[in-house]
Design a protein around this motif. Structure first.
Motif, PDB file in Angstrom:
ATOM      1  N   ALA A  21       0.870  -1.172   0.000  1.00  0.00           N
ATOM      2  CA  ALA A  21       0.000   0.000   0.000  1.00  0.00           C
ATOM      3  C   ALA A  21       0.906   1.219   0.000  1.00  0.00           C
ATOM      4  N   SER A  22       0.698   2.094  -0.974  1.00  0.00           N
ATOM      5  CA  SER A  22       1.541   3.289  -1.114  1.00  0.00           C
ATOM      6  C   SER A  22       0.649   4.495  -1.391  1.00  0.00           C
ATOM      7  N   CYS A  23       1.261   5.666  -1.321  1.00  0.00           N
ATOM      8  CA  CYS A  23       0.516   6.892  -1.570  1.00  0.00           C
ATOM      9  C   CYS A  23       1.381   7.841  -2.391  1.00  0.00           C
ATOM     10  N   GLY A  24       0.776   8.460  -3.381  1.00  0.00           N
ATOM     11  CA  GLY A  24       1.507   9.396  -4.223  1.00  0.00           C
ATOM     12  C   GLY A  24       0.589  10.488  -4.741  1.00  0.00           C
ATOM     13  N   ALA A  25       1.009  11.153  -5.794  1.00  0.00           N
ATOM     14  CA  ALA A  25       0.268  12.268  -6.365  1.00  0.00           C
ATOM     15  C   ALA A  25      -1.135  11.874  -6.822  1.00  0.00           C
ATOM     16  N   GLU A  26      -1.311  10.615  -7.211  1.00  0.00           N
ATOM     17  CA  GLU A  26      -2.617  10.137  -7.670  1.00  0.00           C
ATOM     18  C   GLU A  26      -3.451   9.539  -6.543  1.00  0.00           C
ATOM     19  N   GLY A  27      -2.931   9.568  -5.317  1.00  0.00           N
ATOM     20  CA  GLY A  27      -3.660   9.025  -4.175  1.00  0.00           C
ATOM     21  C   GLY A  27      -3.092   7.695  -3.726  1.00  0.00           C
ATOM     22  N   VAL A  28      -3.879   6.972  -2.949  1.00  0.00           N
ATOM     23  CA  VAL A  28      -3.433   5.690  -2.416  1.00  0.00           C
ATOM     24  C   VAL A  28      -3.543   4.609  -3.485  1.00  0.00           C
ATOM     25  N   TRP A  29      -2.719   3.559  -3.338  1.00  0.00           N
ATOM     26  CA  TRP A  29      -2.679   2.485  -4.318  1.00  0.00           C
ATOM     27  C   TRP A  29      -2.204   1.210  -3.647  1.00  0.00           C
ATOM     28  N   SER A  46      10.470  -4.112  -9.482  1.00  0.00           N
ATOM     29  CA  SER A  46       9.323  -3.568 -10.192  1.00  0.00           C
ATOM     30  C   SER A  46       9.799  -2.576 -11.236  1.00  0.00           C
ATOM     31  N   SER A  47       8.972  -2.373 -12.217  1.00  0.00           N
ATOM     32  CA  SER A  47       9.261  -1.343 -13.216  1.00  0.00           C
ATOM     33  C   SER A  47       9.137   0.027 -12.546  1.00  0.00           C
ATOM     34  N   PRO A  48      10.032   0.941 -12.852  1.00  0.00           N
ATOM     35  CA  PRO A  48       9.944   2.271 -12.242  1.00  0.00           C
ATOM     36  C   PRO A  48       8.727   3.066 -12.722  1.00  0.00           C
ATOM     37  N   THR A  49       8.055   2.575 -13.755  1.00  0.00           N
ATOM     38  CA  THR A  49       6.889   3.285 -14.280  1.00  0.00           C
ATOM     39  C   THR A  49       5.577   2.849 -13.627  1.00  0.00           C
ATOM     40  N   THR A  50       5.604   1.802 -12.812  1.00  0.00           N
ATOM     41  CA  THR A  50       4.372   1.375 -12.153  1.00  0.00           C
ATOM     42  C   THR A  50       3.927   2.433 -11.154  1.00  0.00           C
ATOM     43  N   ARG A  51       2.647   2.427 -10.865  1.00  0.00           N
ATOM     44  CA  ARG A  51       2.132   3.426  -9.936  1.00  0.00           C
ATOM     45  C   ARG A  51       2.756   3.280  -8.551  1.00  0.00           C
ATOM     46  N   ILE A  56       6.462   5.268  -4.378  1.00  0.00           N
ATOM     47  CA  ILE A  56       7.623   5.097  -3.493  1.00  0.00           C
ATOM     48  C   ILE A  56       8.640   6.208  -3.727  1.00  0.00           C
ATOM     49  N   ALA A  57       8.827   6.612  -4.983  1.00  0.00           N
ATOM     50  CA  ALA A  57       9.739   7.719  -5.285  1.00  0.00           C
ATOM     51  C   ALA A  57       9.230   9.027  -4.665  1.00  0.00           C
ATOM     52  N   ASP A  59       7.004   9.149  -1.898  1.00  0.00           N
ATOM     53  CA  ASP A  59       6.916   8.992  -0.446  1.00  0.00           C
ATOM     54  C   ASP A  59       7.314   7.551  -0.122  1.00  0.00           C
ATOM     55  N   ALA A  60       8.442   7.383   0.522  1.00  0.00           N
ATOM     56  CA  ALA A  60       8.999   6.047   0.775  1.00  0.00           C
ATOM     57  C   ALA A  60       8.192   5.234   1.785  1.00  0.00           C
ATOM     58  N   ARG A  61       7.292   5.885   2.522  1.00  0.00           N
ATOM     59  CA  ARG A  61       6.509   5.159   3.527  1.00  0.00           C
ATOM     60  C   ARG A  61       5.475   4.273   2.837  1.00  0.00           C
ATOM     61  N   ILE A  62       5.516   2.981   3.154  1.00  0.00           N
ATOM     62  CA  ILE A  62       4.529   2.039   2.627  1.00  0.00           C
ATOM     63  C   ILE A  62       4.094   1.111   3.748  1.00  0.00           C
ATOM     64  N   ALA A  63       3.009   0.400   3.490  1.00  0.00           N
ATOM     65  CA  ALA A  63       2.571  -0.688   4.355  1.00  0.00           C
ATOM     66  C   ALA A  63       2.501  -1.934   3.482  1.00  0.00           C
ATOM     67  N   ILE A  64       2.748  -3.085   4.101  1.00  0.00           N
ATOM     68  CA  ILE A  64       2.691  -4.336   3.353  1.00  0.00           C
ATOM     69  C   ILE A  64       1.868  -5.357   4.139  1.00  0.00           C
ATOM     70  N   THR A  65       1.322  -6.311   3.410  1.00  0.00           N
ATOM     71  CA  THR A  65       0.711  -7.478   4.031  1.00  0.00           C
ATOM     72  C   THR A  65       1.177  -8.713   3.285  1.00  0.00           C
TER      73      THR A  65
END
Length: 154
Positions: A21-29, A46-51, A56-57, A59-65
């Motif tokens: 789970a990440s968050c960027g300019a387009e919102g959460v994903w 991962s490809s650097p073009t994925t959302r 991550i570029a 905001d480096a903060r993510i959550a994982i499950t």
């Protein structure tokens, strides 16, 4: 090493996919990726073009499950964690590639890999996820059973 830490490391070894789970300019994903681990450090590509990579570029903060698929709430078991993901390179990337190749032989034996895998791997970036908080969920031990893994001494 505590019994909980050993249980979590065994769980990580036995699984393959994690949701991010990440968050960027387009919102959460949310996205799912294959991972490998070295202790509690998780590596993925991962490809650097994925959302999620763009997020991550940003905001480096993510959550994982990481969890099992089940049909009964008593069977719910898995890992929830939060921390930071960063793109890696150099010796650390080489180590991640080595671990990845051990767990996923088609990637490790690149000379024998299908052409589409070779082409895809040429375009990916490698990432490290370091958990800051990690919980192991096991409803078989009680509804909502969640144990925290401590990282203060790591």
């Amino acid at each position: 090493m505590s019994a909980l830490r050993e249980k979590v490391l065994d769980y990580l070894k036995a699984r393959h996919a994690m949701s991010i789970a990440s968050c960027g300019a387009e919102g959460v994903w949310a996205a799912t990726v294959f991972y490998v681990h070295d202790g509690f450090t998780l590596y993925f590509l991962s490809s650097p073009t994925t959302r999620h990579s763009r997020n991550i570029a940003h905001d480096a903060r993510i959550a994982i499950t990481i969890q099992e698929d089940c049909a009964d709430w008593h069977e719910i078991k898995g890992i929830q964690a939060e921390g930071r993901a960063v793109e890696i390179g150099g010796a650390e990337e080489n180590r991640a590639r080595e671990l990845y190749g051990e767990k996923y032989p088609v990637v490790g034996k690149i000379a024998q890999a299908p052409a589409f895998i070779v082409k895809a791997l040429a375009k990916v970036r490698w990432y490290r996820f370091e958990p800051e908080k990690l919980y192991f969920i096991d409803n078989a031990a009680g509804f909502g059973r969640r144990e925290a893994v401590e990282f203060r001494n790591d």
